[in-house]
Design a protein around this motif. Structure first.
Motif: not given
Length: 385
Positions: A371-385
């Protein structure tokens, strides 16, 4: 969090997609009421859906509503109430609890998959999520599901987005199932039960043929807080429906639970006020301690208070526990895992979401990459950067 001065407010899904396609890291908000739940890391701008605020279609006779994600939750609730209907999952606003001045939006509630006390009967928010339009981290507009209850094409995608906290895609439009509002309601109150005994009462009530629509327990220390201010523990059971049916079911339930002591009844007006307090977790709105939202099997709910020092409020018959506690976050998560559940920190300094490991972490990473390969959406919010 990104500088609030750099807030992007697109008015169309196409404009929103173009902003995502610019490849900046974005903090995604609706009304901004839950910005403190999880930390966004390194966002370069805030993208708000508040300008996407139109109700697109509402067919009361079909029990379906379609609206843009930025529509305020309170406005939708007023709209359906005017037609004698309701949002079945009784979504909480949590503005006082989280110290927010904003107003929650439909998209924000679904992105967090928030449900109120009626969840034990009506299901979670995701269960009423029929269709969606969203913008992925690739800057692509995707659609799933539909606007009718029978259409389940892509329904699993809606369920995936519900509870993703804006880390996979930005909701721009949603279709929901609505239901007729209850004509009458009544709440039975039992006093002075300890947590284990209250769990027994709630379990017996939920297994009785009376269609209980909410079950909650406030231990003594919690019930004594504002706004309830009761001198002993309170266990509450709600019945909804037609007036004659509610009255008959209340009599049946009171007789079945007579072994649990004195029973008082709240009329419709006072019942509604009580369940708003439970839904909004009002007892902990001024509590400075870290606040946990804990999901466990209902039969194990009362053991949370036994395992972790703090003050608790038990909703969903014990399946949802709000816990105000200064306990070490690792201790909290470990105790909750041992009970077969998971914990989310809604207020506090530790990471908000349960860390994933093993196969689940790998699966989550693959979904994020899709869905978000570049990590643009809410980076780090759920441990996903």
């Amino acid at each position: 969090m990104a500088d609030v001065a750099a807030i992007l407010r697109p008015k169309t899904a196409e404009a929103l997609a173009a902003m995502v396609a610019e490849a900046r890291k974005l903090e995604i908000i609706g009304g901004g009421t839950k910005r403190g739940v999880g930390r966004v890391i390194g966002a370069e701008a805030v993208l708000s859906t508040q300008a996407l605020n139109r109700v697109i279609d509402y067919a009361p006779e079909e029990l379906v509503l379609t609206a843009q994600a930025g529509v305020r939750l309170a406005d939708l609730e007023a709209l359906v109430a005017a037609q004698g209907q309701m949002l079945p999952f009784e979504p909480p606003h949590l503005t006082r609890l989280l110290g927010s001045r904003g107003r929650p939006t439909l998209g924000g509630v679904l992105a967090a998959n928030l449900s109120g006390p009626r969840r034990i009967r009506a299901g979670a928010a995701r269960d009423h999520f029929l269709g969606a339009e969203a913008v992925t981290g690739r800057g692509e507009i995707v659609k799933a599901g539909g606007r009718v209850v029978k259409n389940v094409t892509g329904y699993d995608l809606c369920k995936l987005l519900a509870g993703s906290w804006g880390t996979l895609a930005v909701l721009t439009e949603v279709s929901l199932k609505v239901l007729p509002a209850a004509r009458a309601e009544l709440t039975l109150l039992y006093f002075g039960l300890d947590d284990a005994r209250a769990a027994q009462a709630m379990t017996q009530a939920l297994n009785a043929p009376v269609d209980v629509s909410a079950a909650a327990h406030l231990p003594g220390a919690t019930a004594a807080r504002s706004p309830l201010k009761v001198a002993m523990a309170v266990t509450a059971l709600r019945l909804e429906g037609f007036a004659a049916s509610v009255a008959a079911r209340a009599d049946h339930l009171a007789a079945a639970l007579q072994g649990f002591g004195r029973c008082d009844r709240l009329d419709a007006e006072h019942s509604r006020g009580f369940w708003v307090q439970v839904r909004e977790v009002e007892a902990f709105s001024r509590d400075p301690r870290p606040l946990w939202r804990i999901s466990v099997p209902p039969a194990a709910g009362w053991r949370v208070g036994e395992a972790i020092a703090g003050d608790a409020l038990y909703d969903w018959g014990g399946g949802l526990v709000w816990l105000a506690s200064d306990a070490d976050p690792g201790q909290v998560r470990g105790a909750v895992r041992a009970l077969g559940g998971h914990a989310t920190l809604y207020r506090g300094e530790a990471p908000a979401f349960e860390p994933l490991d093993g196969a689940l972490a790998a699966l989550s990473a693959r979904v994020k990459a899709a869905f978000d390969p570049r990590g643009l959406l809410n980076p780090g919010r759920m441990g996903m950067v």
